[in-house]
Design a protein around this motif. Structure first.
Motif, PDB file in Angstrom:
ATOM      1  N   THR A 233       8.528   7.901  16.767  1.00 17.94           N
ATOM      2  CA  THR A 233       7.443   8.787  17.189  1.00 17.94           C
ATOM      3  C   THR A 233       6.773   8.208  18.411  1.00 17.94           C
ATOM      4  OG1 THR A 233       5.253   9.662  16.624  1.00 17.94           O
ATOM      5  CG2 THR A 233       5.952   7.677  15.474  1.00 17.94           C
ATOM      6  N   ILE A 234       6.197   9.094  19.212  1.00 17.73           N
ATOM      7  CA  ILE A 234       5.441   8.642  20.377  1.00 17.73           C
ATOM      8  C   ILE A 234       4.195   7.859  19.947  1.00 17.73           C
ATOM      9  CG2 ILE A 234       4.084  10.779  20.534  1.00 17.73           C
ATOM     10  CD1 ILE A 234       4.275  10.403  23.581  1.00 17.73           C
ATOM     11  N   ALA A 235       3.735   8.117  18.723  1.00 14.68           N
ATOM     12  CA  ALA A 235       2.565   7.408  18.198  1.00 14.68           C
ATOM     13  C   ALA A 235       3.030   6.051  17.672  1.00 14.68           C
ATOM     14  CB  ALA A 235       1.895   8.241  17.112  1.00 14.68           C
ATOM     15  N   ASP A 236       3.313   5.134  18.609  1.00 16.10           N
ATOM     16  CA  ASP A 236       4.056   3.926  18.244  1.00 16.10           C
ATOM     17  C   ASP A 236       3.266   2.954  17.379  1.00 16.10           C
ATOM     18  OD1 ASP A 236       2.338   3.108  20.163  1.00 16.10           O
ATOM     19  OD2 ASP A 236       3.824   2.225  21.488  1.00 16.10           O
ATOM     20  N   GLY A 237       1.969   3.177  17.234  1.00 15.93           N
ATOM     21  CA  GLY A 237       1.203   2.324  16.335  1.00 15.93           C
ATOM     22  C   GLY A 237       1.319   2.742  14.874  1.00 15.93           C
ATOM     23  N   LEU A 238       2.007   3.869  14.636  1.00 13.22           N
ATOM     24  CA  LEU A 238       1.989   4.452  13.294  1.00 13.22           C
ATOM     25  C   LEU A 238       3.357   4.464  12.624  1.00 13.22           C
ATOM     26  CD1 LEU A 238      -0.406   7.458  14.067  1.00 13.22           C
ATOM     27  CD2 LEU A 238      -0.988   5.118  13.417  1.00 13.22           C
ATOM     28  N   LYS A 239       4.240   3.563  13.064  1.00 12.72           N
ATOM     29  CA  LYS A 239       5.599   3.571  12.526  1.00 12.72           C
ATOM     30  C   LYS A 239       5.757   2.735  11.258  1.00 12.72           C
ATOM     31  CE  LYS A 239       7.875   4.145  17.042  1.00 12.72           C
ATOM     32  NZ  LYS A 239       8.754   3.503  18.031  1.00 12.72           N
ATOM     33  N   VAL A 240       4.785   1.861  10.993  1.00 12.79           N
ATOM     34  CA  VAL A 240       4.966   0.908   9.887  1.00 12.79           C
ATOM     35  C   VAL A 240       4.577   1.525   8.541  1.00 12.79           C
ATOM     36  CG1 VAL A 240       4.802  -1.183  11.263  1.00 12.79           C
ATOM     37  CG2 VAL A 240       2.704  -0.050  10.503  1.00 12.79           C
ATOM     38  N   PRO A 241       5.134   0.987   7.442  1.00 17.31           N
ATOM     39  CA  PRO A 241       4.893   1.578   6.115  1.00 17.31           C
ATOM     40  C   PRO A 241       3.647   1.017   5.433  1.00 17.31           C
ATOM     41  CG  PRO A 241       6.498  -0.170   5.927  1.00 17.31           C
ATOM     42  CD  PRO A 241       6.152  -0.090   7.392  1.00 17.31           C
ATOM     43  N   LEU A 242       3.152   1.752   4.443  1.00 16.02           N
ATOM     44  CA  LEU A 242       2.086   1.253   3.571  1.00 16.02           C
ATOM     45  C   LEU A 242       2.574   0.019   2.817  1.00 16.02           C
ATOM     46  CD1 LEU A 242       1.013   4.719   2.104  1.00 16.02           C
ATOM     47  CD2 LEU A 242      -0.298   3.343   3.737  1.00 16.02           C
ATOM     48  N   LYS A 243       1.614  -0.809   2.415  1.00 15.68           N
ATOM     49  CA  LYS A 243       1.910  -1.973   1.551  1.00 15.68           C
ATOM     50  C   LYS A 243       0.964  -1.906   0.358  1.00 15.68           C
ATOM     51  CE  LYS A 243       4.774  -4.432   4.342  1.00 15.68           C
ATOM     52  NZ  LYS A 243       6.083  -4.948   3.939  1.00 15.68           N
ATOM     53  N   ASP A 244       1.106  -2.837  -0.559  1.00 16.41           N
ATOM     54  CA  ASP A 244       0.364  -2.717  -1.833  1.00 16.41           C
ATOM     55  C   ASP A 244      -1.149  -2.577  -1.664  1.00 16.41           C
ATOM     56  OD1 ASP A 244       0.123  -5.319  -0.950  1.00 16.41           O
ATOM     57  OD2 ASP A 244       0.613  -6.252  -2.885  1.00 16.41           O
ATOM     58  N   LEU A 245      -1.722  -3.358  -0.759  1.00 11.95           N
ATOM     59  CA  LEU A 245      -3.174  -3.348  -0.618  1.00 11.95           C
ATOM     60  C   LEU A 245      -3.662  -2.031   0.008  1.00 11.95           C
ATOM     61  CD1 LEU A 245      -5.462  -5.237  -1.293  1.00 11.95           C
ATOM     62  CD2 LEU A 245      -5.112  -6.382   0.905  1.00 11.95           C
ATOM     63  N   THR A 246      -2.963  -1.593   1.042  1.00  9.03           N
ATOM     64  CA  THR A 246      -3.384  -0.344   1.681  1.00  9.03           C
ATOM     65  C   THR A 246      -3.070   0.861   0.778  1.00  9.03           C
ATOM     66  OG1 THR A 246      -1.321  -0.326   2.967  1.00  9.03           O
ATOM     67  CG2 THR A 246      -3.276  -1.224   4.037  1.00  9.03           C
ATOM     68  N   TRP A 247      -1.981   0.755   0.014  1.00  6.60           N
ATOM     69  CA  TRP A 247      -1.676   1.830  -0.943  1.00  6.60           C
ATOM     70  C   TRP A 247      -2.786   1.973  -1.985  1.00  6.60           C
ATOM     71  CZ3 TRP A 247       0.381   6.197  -1.822  1.00  6.60           C
ATOM     72  CH2 TRP A 247       0.608   6.654  -3.121  1.00  6.60           C
ATOM     73  N   HIS A 248      -3.351   0.861  -2.382  1.00  9.04           N
ATOM     74  CA  HIS A 248      -4.481   0.896  -3.321  1.00  9.04           C
ATOM     75  C   HIS A 248      -5.587   1.808  -2.779  1.00  9.04           C
ATOM     76  CE1 HIS A 248      -7.872  -0.416  -5.820  1.00  9.04           C
ATOM     77  NE2 HIS A 248      -8.546  -0.547  -4.689  1.00  9.04           N
ATOM     78  N   PHE A 249      -5.973   1.614  -1.529  1.00 11.27           N
ATOM     79  CA  PHE A 249      -7.073   2.408  -0.970  1.00 11.27           C
ATOM     80  C   PHE A 249      -6.651   3.858  -0.731  1.00 11.27           C
ATOM     81  CE2 PHE A 249      -8.636  -1.865   0.018  1.00 11.27           C
ATOM     82  CZ  PHE A 249      -9.952  -1.744  -0.387  1.00 11.27           C
ATOM     83  N   VAL A 250      -5.466   4.045  -0.167  1.00 11.42           N
ATOM     84  CA  VAL A 250      -4.990   5.403   0.128  1.00 11.42           C
ATOM     85  C   VAL A 250      -4.896   6.221  -1.162  1.00 11.42           C
ATOM     86  CG1 VAL A 250      -2.997   6.746   0.914  1.00 11.42           C
ATOM     87  CG2 VAL A 250      -3.778   4.761   2.241  1.00 11.42           C
ATOM     88  N   SER A 251      -4.303   5.647  -2.185  1.00  9.75           N
ATOM     89  CA  SER A 251      -4.068   6.418  -3.421  1.00  9.75           C
ATOM     90  C   SER A 251      -5.374   6.691  -4.161  1.00  9.75           C
ATOM     91  CB  SER A 251      -3.079   5.677  -4.329  1.00  9.75           C
ATOM     92  OG  SER A 251      -3.560   4.379  -4.633  1.00  9.75           O
ATOM     93  N   ASN A 252      -6.373   5.850  -3.974  1.00  9.94           N
ATOM     94  CA  ASN A 252      -7.637   6.025  -4.692  1.00  9.94           C
ATOM     95  C   ASN A 252      -8.693   6.828  -3.943  1.00  9.94           C
ATOM     96  OD1 ASN A 252      -7.696   4.561  -7.376  1.00  9.94           O
ATOM     97  ND2 ASN A 252      -6.820   2.979  -6.063  1.00  9.94           N
ATOM     98  N   HIS A 253      -8.679   6.795  -2.617  1.00  8.47           N
ATOM     99  CA  HIS A 253      -9.835   7.328  -1.890  1.00  8.47           C
ATOM    100  C   HIS A 253      -9.534   8.371  -0.822  1.00  8.47           C
ATOM    101  CE1 HIS A 253     -12.451   4.479  -3.879  1.00  8.47           C
ATOM    102  NE2 HIS A 253     -11.691   3.463  -3.489  1.00  8.47           N
ATOM    103  N   VAL A 254      -8.288   8.533  -0.432  1.00  8.07           N
ATOM    104  CA  VAL A 254      -7.993   9.504   0.630  1.00  8.07           C
ATOM    105  C   VAL A 254      -7.940  10.909   0.027  1.00  8.07           C
ATOM    106  CG1 VAL A 254      -6.144  10.318   2.154  1.00  8.07           C
ATOM    107  CG2 VAL A 254      -6.845   7.909   2.205  1.00  8.07           C
ATOM    108  N   SER A 255      -8.618  11.863   0.687  1.00  9.20           N
ATOM    109  CA  SER A 255      -8.626  13.243   0.182  1.00  9.20           C
ATOM    110  C   SER A 255      -7.313  13.955   0.449  1.00  9.20           C
ATOM    111  CB  SER A 255      -9.755  14.042   0.830  1.00  9.20           C
ATOM    112  OG  SER A 255     -10.998  13.525   0.464  1.00  9.20           O
ATOM    113  N   ASP A 256      -6.785  13.751   1.660  1.00  8.45           N
ATOM    114  CA  ASP A 256      -5.503  14.374   1.974  1.00  8.45           C
ATOM    115  C   ASP A 256      -4.910  13.730   3.225  1.00  8.45           C
ATOM    116  OD1 ASP A 256      -3.300  16.035   1.692  1.00  8.45           O
ATOM    117  OD2 ASP A 256      -4.508  17.843   1.444  1.00  8.45           O
TER     118      ASP A 256
END
Lengths: 321, 321
Positions: A233-256
């Motif tokens: 993607t042209i958005a080259d800062g956004l190519k990397v995957p979630l990891k356990d710590l960030t998944w914790h926050f995303v799965s618990n607090h992100v609306s969509d």
């Protein structure tokens, strides 16, 4: 005592981070655009981390890690692997503290980024552009230098530092209904979740992601981490995957999680340059691209937009062939 | 009563202008760059009129003219000739007041500028790109509409309006030793002279001009106005000559005029985009180009730099072929 990789940073960690890093970072401005407000029907507040030191929010987390080290821990400096803004930011922070910074970068990284790392006093060791090579070279560098490893995002110190950004946003705006931030590995989004779930739990948190690197979107829908091998993607800062710590926050607090196509990202990037007169990188334009695509979602709302960085190759702009 | 064309605006006119226009303009931010401070040895304060309404300082003078009209004077609207930021700015101001704005523009003007004028509610009448054609077409338009003529710079209302910019600069910085602003027709420089000769007479005023359109420089050295026919420079806002009113201010209050080559202007423009993450037009980069070329002159000084505008064709950048 918990294993540090599994330690979930707290609101107090974010507050301590803000005190710790404030001598080394900018309290970046929040800009508005009457044109974009009319275009979207929302009231947009752009938190301009493109004006941050090293031109990226990542200097918040990097500075928190560097300046949180004891004298003893800092003796051998810090090290990381990154082809992007984390490499610049960690080099900047280490330079301010006067300790070594060793960065493993793929040999294919843009020369401008390599020059910036060196300009801030960092030392580069090159690897091949593959996970295998990066991990092998990084292990060697860490063993040889004994540096403290500061992961680009899956690190509680880094997440606590990134959380300072939305604290400022809320103070500067007096509060918003929704915050939209780009998602790659999830460091900024996790920091946003950490801060807002405590400071403003009624504020919705939306993550914005390129369609062509929508692993976080698919993870969110599936309920577990899905990591892609090498999204493009042209958005080259956004190519990397979630990891356990960030998944914790995303799965618990992100609306969509909302996604945008490459064309929509470039269009949003260009419109901000043209109308707001600011230079933002493609990754930073993904939130506006998703807002323009989902106007009904945002109409009538006060919306904070995290402009994550401004490191762009001016000789090669995506709308000029 | 004096002929209005020869009326020299006063400091009180500037103060009245500031009160009059403040509902319609931004108090633009002053930005600094530690990188550019190190590079120049000076302490630079960039007054960012690229973030102004219509992305140009010219909205200050245009708004002062438009909102200073009596109901009777305003009935037939305003008119002007301009291929650049004055056309946009006058259209914006007239639109805010709800009166007609007729603009004579050369048929060769960039479509983006024409679109912007129309977007603000202005009406365009095209002329050939020559002085003869412009004057003839403008006379017809003015006769047909009865609009109040607002000259792009040789107008006391416009100069009083432009003077509000350096008043804000002085308030926002607490004072500077030198102010550097681009010079074309001399509207911004004249406003700067008007304000600073009263508010801070010890502050030096330096005008910055393209070498390839150095008529103001040669006028300044010769002691009388020298007007070139059709100078060619990338700094397209600076091609027009001084007139009697602006010559009054330049000859009485400007300390010196410095010039920069086309390459130096483009380099300065690119460096601000790259390092400050702001979009400024080529004309606005001329001051920094002259500072980089004359570092000894500015070293150790507090220097205000007027960033006059940000209207750039993003599809055609001067450093990309």
């Amino acid at each position: 005592m918990k294993d540090s990789a599994m330690y979930i940073p707290t609101y107090d960690d974010m507050l301590a981070a803000h005190t710790r890093i404030s001598p080394y970072i900018h309290r970046t401005p929040v800009l508005t655009s009457s044109y974009l407000n009319e275009l979207t029907g929302a009231q947009l507040f752009f938190k301009c981390e493109n004006f941050q030191k090293a031109a990226a929010f990542k200097v918040r987390g990097a500075s928190n890690a560097v300046f949180g080290l004891s004298e003893d821990e800092a003796r051998n400096g810090v090290c990381t692997h990154s082809s992007g803004n984390h490499a610049l930011s960690l080099s900047y922070a280490a330079g301010r503290r006067g300790i070594p910074c060793n960065v493993v970068m793929p040999c294919t990284a843009p020369q401008a980024k390599k020059d910036a790392v060196i300009g801030y006093g960092g030392t580069i060791t090159e690897c091949e552009p593959s996970t295998t090579s990066r991990e092998a070279v990084f292990a060697e560098v860490q063993a040889a230098t004994g540096g403290n490893f500061v992961h680009p995002y899956n690190d509680p110190r880094v997440i606590a530092g990134q959380g300072t950004c939305s604290r400022e946003l809320m103070e500067q705006t007096g509060g918003v209904d929704i915050v939209v931030a780009p998602i790659g590995g999830g460091g900024m989004i996790s920091g946003t979740c950490l801060t807002l779930s405590n400071m403003a739990p009624e504020t919705q948190i939306i993550a914005a992601e390129p369609e062509q690197a929508d692993d976080a979107y698919r993870s969110f829908k599936a309920g577990h981490i899905i990591a892609d091998d090498a999204p493009d993607t042209i958005a080259d800062g956004l190519k990397v995957p979630l990891k356990d710590l960030t998944w914790h926050f995303v799965s618990n607090h992100v609306s969509d999680i909302l996604t945008a196509s490459e064309d929509e990202i470039v269009e949003a990037m260009k419109i901000t340059w043209k109308r707001m007169k600011i230079v933002m990188e493609a990754s930073s334009a993904v939130p506006l691209a998703t807002i323009l695509k989902n106007k009904d979602w945002f109409a009538g709302k006060r919306v904070g937009v995290i402009v994550t960085g401004g490191n762009v190759d001016l000789d090669s702009l995506p709308w000029i062939n």
